[in-house]
Scaffold this motif. Structure first.
Motif, PDB file in Angstrom:
ATOM      1  N   ASN A   2      -0.944  -0.691  15.496  1.00 38.73           N
ATOM      2  CA  ASN A   2      -0.731   0.744  15.653  1.00 38.73           C
ATOM      3  C   ASN A   2      -0.878   1.469  14.319  1.00 38.73           C
ATOM      4  OD1 ASN A   2      -0.101   0.529  18.398  1.00 38.73           O
ATOM      5  ND2 ASN A   2       2.047   0.059  17.961  1.00 38.73           N
ATOM      6  N   GLY A   3      -1.130   2.759  14.397  1.00 37.98           N
ATOM      7  CA  GLY A   3      -1.086   3.596  13.205  1.00 37.98           C
ATOM      8  C   GLY A   3      -2.338   3.548  12.359  1.00 37.98           C
ATOM      9  N   ASN A   4      -2.331   4.390  11.338  1.00 36.68           N
ATOM     10  CA  ASN A   4      -3.408   4.462  10.358  1.00 36.68           C
ATOM     11  C   ASN A   4      -2.849   4.084   9.001  1.00 36.68           C
ATOM     12  OD1 ASN A   4      -5.326   5.879  12.228  1.00 36.68           O
ATOM     13  ND2 ASN A   4      -3.721   7.436  12.132  1.00 36.68           N
ATOM     14  N   LYS A 264       2.314  -1.236  10.649  1.00 37.88           N
ATOM     15  CA  LYS A 264       3.560  -1.354  11.396  1.00 37.88           C
ATOM     16  C   LYS A 264       4.710  -0.700  10.642  1.00 37.88           C
ATOM     17  CE  LYS A 264       5.637  -5.106  11.591  1.00 37.88           C
ATOM     18  NZ  LYS A 264       6.156  -6.416  11.905  1.00 37.88           N
ATOM     19  N   THR A 265       5.839  -0.553  11.320  1.00 40.24           N
ATOM     20  CA  THR A 265       7.047  -0.120  10.648  1.00 40.24           C
ATOM     21  C   THR A 265       7.712  -1.341  10.007  1.00 40.24           C
ATOM     22  OG1 THR A 265       8.356  -0.428  12.659  1.00 40.24           O
ATOM     23  CG2 THR A 265       7.424   1.767  12.261  1.00 40.24           C
TER      24      THR A 265
END
Length: 390
Positions: A2-4, A264-265
């Motif tokens: 996920n995410g950039n 990721k977080t």
């Protein structure tokens, strides 16, 4: 995934028994005035100091020294180092030691030409440097923090009992190069070796226990953890095993050079809890992490059950047959606990000097971080700290 994200790590690594010779390649790139930073003097006993100074002189450097950097570098020590570097008109900083020395060197680097108070600017307001920074190089003698290939710096304010880390966003704060010779780590006492090993392991955990997506970074983390478990057991039995110590050193670098955090977080609550304990007790960093980890992970397990089950199966080889997810996950944490005890890690904060009377104060200086499966409130922080006492 996920995410950039953007990934760049400019630190050049020289690894192996002959790696110190690479100083001759790097030093000519920087100015004449060098500040040499090291810790309590062990590098003078094992001969590394003489080797480094000889190379510095051979390259025509004028050297000022900052010695006595402690395992938890203090704000007072930072002020002292900044003054020395300013008076020397430093062109380059060379850190020779473990992660605390590297952290400290970066703190000096961003503070020398800064007019603001570094504690307020970097560790309270978490601002980025707007002034010229001094390039840093590292010669690593203890592994654990990964500071040799990242832009992190942790400083302790003894007056407020706060131990705070700042991971700078500017790539210029990262060491320009780091020299990694596994032989340099072999004179460490067993306590320091296993403390560093757990620091490595926990760095990976902090980036692993978050998110629910299928993320390549998590697969890399699992491989790093399995490698570390294997090598740590060998080194625990025979600290002079070069292959094990070299694998541990390499894992430490990749555990916190930001690679496995991408896409990721991340959850840094174990570090927030451990650093708060360290601020009160001045205990060794890796041991503070070990002492609070299991109470924290057992508390958040229900909120991230799928990942804890995966951790049990993929890292600890727990057989899931005939068990529910909770049983598998808990068996994984039990296996982790057995490994920690096998290494001889500290398993509660009372052994580090904490007591019931300190719990409220430690909670007051514990930062509640987002990113994991549960954002703790103060009551939960106090509960976990109390559970960490036993």
């Amino acid at each position: 995934m996920n995410g950039n994200f953007t990934y760049c790590n400019p630190t050049k690594l020289y690894f192996g028994e002959d790696s110190l010779n690479s100083l001759n390649t790097e030093l000519p790139k920087y100015g004449r005035n060098v500040v040499l930073i090291y810790g309590g003097g062990s590098i003078k006993k094992n001969g590394i100091y003489e080797e480094v100074v000889s190379i510095l002189k051979k390259n025509g450097k004028e050297v000022a020294e900052i010695s006595g950097v402690m395992p938890n570098p203090t704000l007072a020590k930072l002020y002292e180092g900044v003054e020395i570097a300013r008076n020397h008109q430093a062109d380059f900083i060379l850190a020779v030691g473990g992660g605390s020395v590297c952290d400290y060197a970066k703190a000096v680097s961003v503070s020398v030409h800064c007019e603001d108070d570094p504690w307020q600017k970097y560790y309270v307001r978490f601002e980025e440097p707007e002034c010229e920074t001094i390039p840093v190089g590292c010669v690593l003698t203890m592994v654990g923090t990964g500071s040799e290939m990242n832009a992190g710096s942790v400083i302790t304010n003894q007056e407020t009992k706060q131990k705070i880390g700042h991971v700078f966003a500017d790539e210029a704060i990262m060491p320009k190069f780091s020299i990694l010779n596994p032989r340099y780590t072999m004179t460490l006492p067993h306590y320091q070796m296993v403390s560093g090993i757990y620091d490595i392991f926990n760095h990976i955990c902090e980036q692993y226990f978050s998110g629910e997506d299928d993320n390549t970074s998590d697969y890399i983390s699992e491989g790093l953890m399995r490698s570390l478990l294997h090598s740590s057991r060998i080194a625990n039995e025979n600290p002079q095993d070069y292959e094990a110590r070299s694998n541990i050193m390499w894992t430490a670098t990749w555990a916190l050079n930001t690679l496995v955090a991408k896409g990721k977080t991340t959850d840094w609550m174990v570090h927030m809890l451990g650093q708060a304990v360290g601020g009160y007790t001045n205990a060794t960093h890796g041991m503070t992490l070990a002492a609070v980890s299991l109470p924290y992970y057992r508390y958040i397990l229900p909120y991230g059950l799928a990942k804890f089950k995966r951790f049990a199966v993929n890292v600890w080889d727990v057989d899931p047959e005939g068990k529910d997810d909770r049983q598998v996950a808990e068996e994984g944490l039990a296996a982790m606990e057995n490994w920690m005890k096998e290494l001889g890690l500290v398993m509660n904060i009372r052994e580090l000097g904490a007591d019931e009377a300190m719990i409220e104060g430690i909670a007051d200086v514990t930062l509640a971080m987002p990113g994991g499966y549960k954002v703790l409130d103060r009551e939960e922080i106090v509960q976990i700290l109390r559970e960490s006492l036993v």
